[in-house]
Write an enzyme that holds these catalytic residues in place. Structure first.
Site, PDB file in Angstrom:
ATOM      1  N   TYR A 167       6.596   8.539  16.861  1.00  0.00           N
ATOM      2  CA  TYR A 167       6.722   8.551  15.300  1.00  0.00           C
ATOM      3  C   TYR A 167       8.222   9.252  14.951  1.00  0.00           C
ATOM      4  CZ  TYR A 167       5.628   9.159  10.511  1.00  0.00           C
ATOM      5  OH  TYR A 167       5.657   9.286   9.045  1.00  0.00           O
ATOM      6  N   CYS A 181       9.544   0.814   3.051  1.00  0.00           N
ATOM      7  CA  CYS A 181       8.303   1.777   3.274  1.00  0.00           C
ATOM      8  C   CYS A 181       7.448   1.286   4.536  1.00  0.00           C
ATOM      9  CB  CYS A 181       7.490   1.830   2.058  1.00  0.00           C
ATOM     10  SG  CYS A 181       8.497   2.631   0.641  1.00  0.00           S
ATOM     11  N   ASP A 225       6.239  -9.777   9.455  1.00  0.00           N
ATOM     12  CA  ASP A 225       6.323  -8.797  10.159  1.00  0.00           C
ATOM     13  C   ASP A 225       7.880  -8.250  10.038  1.00  0.00           C
ATOM     14  OD1 ASP A 225       7.015  -7.052  12.224  1.00  0.00           O
ATOM     15  OD2 ASP A 225       5.496  -7.960  13.624  1.00  0.00           O
ATOM     16  N   VAL A 226       8.111  -7.134   9.488  1.00  0.00           N
ATOM     17  CA  VAL A 226       9.575  -6.571   9.321  1.00  0.00           C
ATOM     18  C   VAL A 226      10.395  -6.582  10.400  1.00  0.00           C
ATOM     19  CG1 VAL A 226       8.978  -5.424   7.024  1.00  0.00           C
ATOM     20  CG2 VAL A 226       9.025  -4.217   9.146  1.00  0.00           C
ATOM     21  N   ASP A 237       5.241  -7.607   3.497  1.00  0.00           N
ATOM     22  CA  ASP A 237       3.966  -6.965   3.918  1.00  0.00           C
ATOM     23  C   ASP A 237       3.391  -7.926   4.932  1.00  0.00           C
ATOM     24  OD1 ASP A 237       2.541  -4.962   4.754  1.00  0.00           O
ATOM     25  OD2 ASP A 237       2.568  -3.979   2.977  1.00  0.00           O
ATOM     26  N   SER A 247       0.842  -1.168  -0.028  1.00  0.00           N
ATOM     27  CA  SER A 247       0.096   0.023  -0.024  1.00  0.00           C
ATOM     28  C   SER A 247       0.864   1.186   0.048  1.00  0.00           C
ATOM     29  CB  SER A 247      -0.958  -0.008   1.281  1.00  0.00           C
ATOM     30  OG  SER A 247      -0.329   0.242   2.505  1.00  0.00           O
ATOM     31  N   LEU A 305       3.328   4.369  -0.387  1.00  0.00           N
ATOM     32  CA  LEU A 305       4.516   4.654  -0.944  1.00  0.00           C
ATOM     33  C   LEU A 305       5.163   3.457  -1.387  1.00  0.00           C
ATOM     34  CD1 LEU A 305       5.947   7.409   1.723  1.00  0.00           C
ATOM     35  CD2 LEU A 305       4.499   7.741  -0.437  1.00  0.00           C
TER      36      LEU A 305
END
Length: 262
Positions: free
Chosen positions: A167, A84, A57-58, A36, A15, A17
């Site tokens: 963030y 991303c 899960d990265v 993803d 999804s 970018l």
């Protein structure tokens, strides 16, 4: 580096970018691996672009090692890696009922920062002993290049707003590790650049609560007077890949937007 035929791996490619980046490189004829979470969007994106999906899960080190082993076995080491995958869990340090939930802060760091580094470390490992991509003799070619990494930070890394501490911390760290990684991996012929997007229309922003969405999309850059689109991000990724002098730096992609304090 010429993009023709290069194996491209995109985290968060289902999804936003990431999906825009997947679409650009797939259309250019590159084999693309998408990493993803296991969602319908992952499989739909892969099917529409002819890409290979990997559910992961990265931030999970062992799972990502398995993903890279499978992707390398199928297409060889990914020479272009674009990270991303990210989340935007925001909230004030202090709330009426107490302090922010520390698990929210930790999860943001895990996905945005650890997830990014996880992909980079594994890509670098697989590229280190690979043969350099052959130069074709053009004016911008350089010898010995093995790969290009593009990470996703945010203009919030420089102008973080109140209520975004988790963030901002994660995205600031992504930006700040760009130069030391470039210095370390340069000997292996690997470049790295970080992009700091401004306000973009992606699922991360369009699914915010109404009040937050109104604030985000109420911020307009001097020009163009619209939010960015994933295709704008993908176009910059391609430019970075094709220009060997872009290395160890952070590029704002924001139309000259500057974030207010809150």
């Amino acid at each position: 580096m010429k993009i023709d035929g290069q194996h491209v791996l995109v985290t968060g490619g289902a999804s936003g970018l990431g999906r825009g980046t997947v679409a650009l490189f797939a259309a250019a004829g590159c084999p693309v691996s998408i990493v993803d979470l296991d969602t319908p969007s992952l499989h739909e994106t892969a099917a529409s672009c002819g890409a290979t999906p990997y559910c992961c899960d990265v931030s999970d080190g062992a799972a990502m090692e398995r993903v890279f082993a499978a992707a390398v076995a199928l297409h060889g080491p990914p020479r272009i890696v674009v990270t991303c995958a990210g989340i935007a869990l925001t909230g004030p340090v202090l709330r009426r009922d107490g302090a922010i939930d520390i698990d929210q802060f930790i999860r943001t760091i895990e996905v945005n920062l650890v997830g990014t580094f996880n992909a980079l470390r594994l890509a670098a490992f697989h590229l280190r002993d690979s043969a350099p991509w052959p130069a074709s003799g053009g004016d911008t070619d350089v010898d010995g290049e093995r790969g290009v990494f593009v990470t996703t930070s945010s203009i919030a890394a420089e102008e973080g707003q109140g209520g975004q501490s988790a963030y901002v911390a994660s995205k600031g760290a992504v930006a700040s590790m760009t130069l030391p990684i470039a210095r370390e991996l340069g000997a292996s012929g690997i470049r790295i650049v970080s992009i700091e997007p401004g306000v973009f229309e992606t699922p991360m922003t369009t699914t915010l609560p109404q009040k937050s969405r109104a604030v985000v999309f109420g911020m307009r850059p001097p020009f163009p007077y619209t939010p960015g689109r994933p295709a704008h991000y993908a176009a910059l990724v391609r430019s970075i890949v094709e220009n060997p002098m872009l290395n160890g730096t952070v590029i704002r992609l924001d139309g000259a937007l500057r974030l207010p304090a809150k």
